[in-house]
Design a protein around this motif. Structure first.
Motif, PDB file in Angstrom:
ATOM      1  N   LEU A 164      21.285   2.918  -4.102  1.00  0.00           N
ATOM      2  CA  LEU A 164      21.161   2.200  -2.839  1.00  0.00           C
ATOM      3  C   LEU A 164      19.869   1.411  -2.783  1.00  0.00           C
ATOM      4  N   PRO A 165      19.861   0.284  -2.066  1.00  0.00           N
ATOM      5  CA  PRO A 165      18.613  -0.450  -1.874  1.00  0.00           C
ATOM      6  C   PRO A 165      17.629   0.367  -1.041  1.00  0.00           C
ATOM      7  N   GLU A 166      16.358   0.240  -1.372  1.00  0.00           N
ATOM      8  CA  GLU A 166      15.317   0.995  -0.656  1.00  0.00           C
ATOM      9  C   GLU A 166      14.708   0.136   0.436  1.00  0.00           C
ATOM     10  N   PRO A 167      14.320   0.729   1.561  1.00  0.00           N
ATOM     11  CA  PRO A 167      13.683  -0.055   2.628  1.00  0.00           C
ATOM     12  C   PRO A 167      12.278  -0.498   2.234  1.00  0.00           C
ATOM     13  N   VAL A 194      17.981  -1.312 -22.318  1.00  0.00           N
ATOM     14  CA  VAL A 194      17.409  -1.782 -21.063  1.00  0.00           C
ATOM     15  C   VAL A 194      16.864  -0.556 -20.331  1.00  0.00           C
ATOM     16  N   PHE A 195      16.230  -0.785 -19.187  1.00  0.00           N
ATOM     17  CA  PHE A 195      15.746   0.319 -18.366  1.00  0.00           C
ATOM     18  C   PHE A 195      16.503   0.313 -17.040  1.00  0.00           C
ATOM     19  N   ALA A 196      16.912   1.482 -16.612  1.00  0.00           N
ATOM     20  CA  ALA A 196      17.596   1.625 -15.331  1.00  0.00           C
ATOM     21  C   ALA A 196      16.589   2.142 -14.298  1.00  0.00           C
ATOM     22  N   LEU A 197      16.372   1.359 -13.234  1.00  0.00           N
ATOM     23  CA  LEU A 197      15.448   1.741 -12.168  1.00  0.00           C
ATOM     24  C   LEU A 197      16.235   2.294 -10.987  1.00  0.00           C
ATOM     25  N   THR A 198      15.911   3.509 -10.602  1.00  0.00           N
ATOM     26  CA  THR A 198      16.465   4.112  -9.394  1.00  0.00           C
ATOM     27  C   THR A 198      15.322   4.285  -8.397  1.00  0.00           C
ATOM     28  N   GLY A 199      15.418   3.644  -7.240  1.00  0.00           N
ATOM     29  CA  GLY A 199      14.346   3.712  -6.255  1.00  0.00           C
ATOM     30  C   GLY A 199      13.404   2.535  -6.370  1.00  0.00           C
ATOM     31  N   LYS A 200      12.216   2.679  -5.772  1.00  0.00           N
ATOM     32  CA  LYS A 200      11.227   1.599  -5.720  1.00  0.00           C
ATOM     33  C   LYS A 200      10.226   1.713  -6.872  1.00  0.00           C
ATOM     34  N   ASP A 201       9.939   0.584  -7.493  1.00  0.00           N
ATOM     35  CA  ASP A 201       8.877   0.531  -8.493  1.00  0.00           C
ATOM     36  C   ASP A 201       7.569   0.253  -7.760  1.00  0.00           C
ATOM     37  N   LEU A 202       6.717   1.273  -7.677  1.00  0.00           N
ATOM     38  CA  LEU A 202       5.452   1.162  -6.934  1.00  0.00           C
ATOM     39  C   LEU A 202       4.252   1.141  -7.873  1.00  0.00           C
ATOM     40  N   ASP A 204       8.092  -4.053  -1.466  1.00  0.00           N
ATOM     41  CA  ASP A 204       9.501  -4.291  -1.787  1.00  0.00           C
ATOM     42  C   ASP A 204       9.947  -3.481  -3.002  1.00  0.00           C
ATOM     43  N   GLY A 205       8.988  -3.004  -3.808  1.00  0.00           N
ATOM     44  CA  GLY A 205       9.329  -2.123  -4.912  1.00  0.00           C
ATOM     45  C   GLY A 205      10.163  -2.766  -5.999  1.00  0.00           C
ATOM     46  N   LYS A 206       9.993  -4.071  -6.204  1.00  0.00           N
ATOM     47  CA  LYS A 206      10.772  -4.753  -7.242  1.00  0.00           C
ATOM     48  C   LYS A 206      10.309  -4.319  -8.636  1.00  0.00           C
ATOM     49  N   PRO A 207      11.198  -4.410  -9.616  1.00  0.00           N
ATOM     50  CA  PRO A 207      10.847  -3.969 -10.971  1.00  0.00           C
ATOM     51  C   PRO A 207       9.654  -4.735 -11.530  1.00  0.00           C
ATOM     52  N   THR A 208       8.792  -4.029 -12.243  1.00  0.00           N
ATOM     53  CA  THR A 208       7.652  -4.661 -12.915  1.00  0.00           C
ATOM     54  C   THR A 208       7.879  -4.755 -14.422  1.00  0.00           C
ATOM     55  N   LEU A 209       8.969  -4.186 -14.912  1.00  0.00           N
ATOM     56  CA  LEU A 209       9.309  -4.274 -16.322  1.00  0.00           C
ATOM     57  C   LEU A 209      10.392  -5.340 -16.537  1.00  0.00           C
ATOM     58  N   GLU A 210      10.544  -5.759 -17.768  1.00  0.00           N
ATOM     59  CA  GLU A 210      11.633  -6.669 -18.110  1.00  0.00           C
ATOM     60  C   GLU A 210      12.860  -5.867 -18.535  1.00  0.00           C
ATOM     61  N   ASN A 211      14.001  -6.544 -18.542  1.00  0.00           N
ATOM     62  CA  ASN A 211      15.257  -5.915 -18.960  1.00  0.00           C
ATOM     63  C   ASN A 211      15.558  -4.661 -18.137  1.00  0.00           C
ATOM     64  N   LEU A 270       0.835  -1.201   0.000  1.00  0.00           N
ATOM     65  CA  LEU A 270       0.000   0.000   0.000  1.00  0.00           C
ATOM     66  C   LEU A 270       0.865   1.244   0.000  1.00  0.00           C
ATOM     67  N   MET A 271       0.236   2.355  -0.353  1.00  0.00           N
ATOM     68  CA  MET A 271       0.830   3.686  -0.244  1.00  0.00           C
ATOM     69  C   MET A 271      -0.135   4.560   0.538  1.00  0.00           C
TER      70      MET A 271
END
Length: 462
Positions: free
Chosen positions: A280-283, A376-384, A267-274, A250-251
């Protein structure tokens, strides 16, 4: 048994009366926080309103949280700019502190003067992994001791420098505490010890606000920062207890008079491929606070962030009327818009924009990157983007005619893949403003707090 919870905020003091036997919220009340005189005045006004609703109320225990002193102003010093800023903000996030400025490498004389002018309550001194560089943290410690301000220094850097640091601080008049490194290894965060020290300092300082020491005497447990109480409630509602399941990811967006706080439990894991994950890892449980986005005390700075010409066209209201409303509310925080008025439309549009900006600052971002193997895509932070619930907290949301309109500022747009905002969330609202109360309840009565939240957090509707 009857419980009373008190949330003494920067704008309002909110009380909640709870019957633990019947598992019921008896009533809630609110009054303006009288921070300029004595917060007991606002507390007693809210208590009088509570008894007008339910008659004489005797409670067995009182729990309290507060942000009435506006939080602690904090600056952070470290070795690497991005790492220091991120670690400091994460450590401060739920502990009642607001990071005003961060510095990297050895601070200059100009930066010493800037810290003097900021006059922070707290300095978080970081730098170096354990066993790594310690020259920078030692140099900065000496320069901090030269600044003639009464701030407290929390040192959370290279443990190899701890003996020298203690000698430096002991020789000065600066209060200090040395705790574990916020980054003992590269890209590995350890923010909890620093966060605990910040929280302890907040508690000792918060009761210095006029009248809060008297309220502390009425409580069996320490007054805690309101953001910590809300985060505790978010975690409980998400994760549940050993006896009951929670809602999952939730948010929550708490739109207040001075700040807009965003909480995400995911956990904010990526929802996209590649995808390549950067930074830094996010809490799992994250809070951000935006001190320049608020509906009263920070309304001028919020307006500065916006294109008022575009807002004027969207609302079909003169720009001058919008500007006048902003100035009126900033100068008189107790100003309220009349229902179905032009001012109400302005108010809700400003609130929506505050939510939009705050959530965009909170979530992660995707940027295209190119490798020898293709894009590819670079993710910085949490994927929400897959978070299923957005919960609205705060008077500007819960008292609005159209709370869903405001909360839709948190929603990601199909044509905007940069910000990982929730794509298809359900909107819920803390109509009775009980999140902080339930966070207070969560430590001793978690099952009761979870049941009450599930019963009281309701869907929004037009």
């Amino acid at each position: 048994m009857n419980l009373l919870t008190a949330d003494i905020g920067s704008t309002y003091t909110k009380l909640t009366a709870i019957d633990t036997i019947r598992k019921k919220i008896i009533a809630t009340s609110a009054a303006f926080t009288t921070i300029e005189t004595d917060v007991m005045e606002g507390f007693m006004s809210a208590y009088a309103e509570l008894e007008q609703k339910i008659g004489v109320f005797h409670y067995d225990e009182m729990l309290c949280c507060s942000s009435a002193a506006g939080g602690l102003k904090m600056v952070a010093l470290g070795l690497v700019p991005e790492l220091t800023s991120k670690a400091a903000k994460l450590a401060a996030a739920s502990a009642g502190a607001k990071v005003v400025k961060t510095y990297a490498f050895e601070i200059s004389q100009t930066e010493q003067t800037e810290i003097f002018d900021i006059n922070p309550d707290l300095v978080l001194l970081c730098g170096g992994t354990d066993g790594g560089n310690k020259e920078v943290i030692l140099a900065n410690a000496r320069r901090l001791c030269q600044i003639d301000r009464a701030f407290t220094i929390i040192t959370a850097g290279n443990k190899s420098a701890s003996f020298e640091l203690e000698e430096i601080f002991s020789a000065s008049a600066k209060p200090f505490v040395i705790t574990e490194n916020v980054m003992p290894e590269f890209n590995k965060l350890n923010i909890e010890p620093a966060r605990q020290k910040i929280k302890e300092l907040f508690i000792s300082r918060i009761i210095e606000a006029k009248g809060l020491s008297r309220i502390q005497q009425m409580c069996k447990t320490d007054i805690i920062p309101t953001p910590l109480a809300v985060l505790n409630a978010c975690e409980l509602l998400s994760k549940g207890t050993k006896n009951a399941t929670g809602m999952g990811d939730l948010m929550a967006v708490d739109l207040g008079g001075a700040t807009t706080d965003v909480y995400s439990i995911s956990d904010g894991k990526p929802t996209l491929e590649n995808v390549i994950v950067k930074g830094l890892p996010e809490p799992f449980s994250k809070r951000t606070v935006e001190g320049d986005l608020g509906m009263r005390y920070s309304l001028l700075s919020l307006a500065d962030e916006l294109d008022l010409d575009t807002l004027s066209q969207e609302l079909d209201i003169d720009k001058s009327d919008i500007s006048n409303w902003v100035k009126t509310c900033a100068g008189n925080p107790d100003t309220l818009a009349q229902p179905q008025s032009a001012e109400q439309k302005i108010e809700e549009s400003l609130a929506r924009e505050a939510v939009k900006i705050a959530v965009e600052r909170h979530v992660g971002t995707y940027q295209p990157a190119y490798t020898p193997f293709g894009q590819v895509f670079a993710l910085t932070g949490k994927d929400l983007s897959a978070v299923p619930f957005v919960i609205g907290i705060g008077g500007a949301i819960i008292n609005a005619e159209n709370p869903q309109y405001i909360l839709e500022g948190a929603k990601g747009q199909t044509d905007d893949l940069i910000y990982t905002k929730p794509r298809n969330p359900k909107y819920l609202i803390d109509k009775k403003y009980i999140f902080a109360s339930m966070g207070l309840l969560s430590s001793a009565y978690p099952d009761l707090a979870l049941e009450l939240m599930k019963n009281e957090i309701t869907p929004t509707h037009y």
